[in-house]
Design a protein around this motif. Sequence first.
Motif, mmCIF file in Angstrom:
data_model
loop_
_atom_site.group_PDB
_atom_site.id
_atom_site.type_symbol
_atom_site.label_atom_id
_atom_site.label_comp_id
_atom_site.label_asym_id
_atom_site.label_seq_id
_atom_site.Cartn_x
_atom_site.Cartn_y
_atom_site.Cartn_z
ATOM 1 N N GLN A 24 63.946 43.388 15.926
ATOM 2 C CA GLN A 24 64.583 44.683 15.693
ATOM 3 C C GLN A 24 64.399 45.616 16.885
ATOM 4 O O GLN A 24 65.294 46.393 17.203
ATOM 5 N N LYS A 25 63.244 45.567 17.514
ATOM 6 C CA LYS A 25 62.969 46.440 18.662
ATOM 7 C C LYS A 25 63.739 46.004 19.900
ATOM 8 O O LYS A 25 64.133 46.833 20.711
ATOM 9 N N ASP A 35 65.526 49.793 11.853
ATOM 10 C CA ASP A 35 66.073 49.748 13.214
ATOM 11 C C ASP A 35 67.474 49.153 13.251
ATOM 12 O O ASP A 35 68.269 49.481 14.134
#
Length: 190
Positions: free
Chosen positions: A49-50, A77
């Motif tokens: 997600q990051k 996210d």
Amino acid sequence: MRTLISTAFVSLDGVVEAPGGEPGYRNSGWTFKDMEFLPEAFDIKGREQKEATAMLLGRLSYEAFSPVWPDMEDFADYKVMPKYVVSTTLTDDGLVSNWGETTILRSLDEVAALKETEGGPIIVHGSAALNQGLSDAGLIDRYHLLVFPLLLGAGKRLFSATDKDTQKLKLVEHEAYANGLQKNVFDVVR
């Protein structure tokens, strides 16, 4: 060129169908039934997600995830990043309004064009048929696989049965966990 990453929960025999409990598959929910949960085995999911800047889905996965994921804190996210759905049948009125910008792509050629744009990695979740098509077309650059120590037999597979030339992969990250799960990250060798 953007990196296209396929991420999947996969059984040892290659099944990716209904890992989270989606209806209609006899082994639905196989990722959490009789499986000890170890948070460290799923660290890669937060990292995805990051690192991802866009999400690519097939229509069926979009229709399964879009009613649920927008309101889940575990997937916060993903809510704000652009999403692309590959479908020949989905229309704009079939898109949810609370999950950010979503664009419908009609072909793998449009996915290839998307990869040529500026930006960071694109993550593909679920989407067995889409994954098979992307792989067969040579569009996937990396695989993030959490391999479960299960043999499920029948079910949708991550890879197609297409007769094609050998595709080499390079193992760039791996780890085995006490519950039998294995994390395998492969780069596609071009």
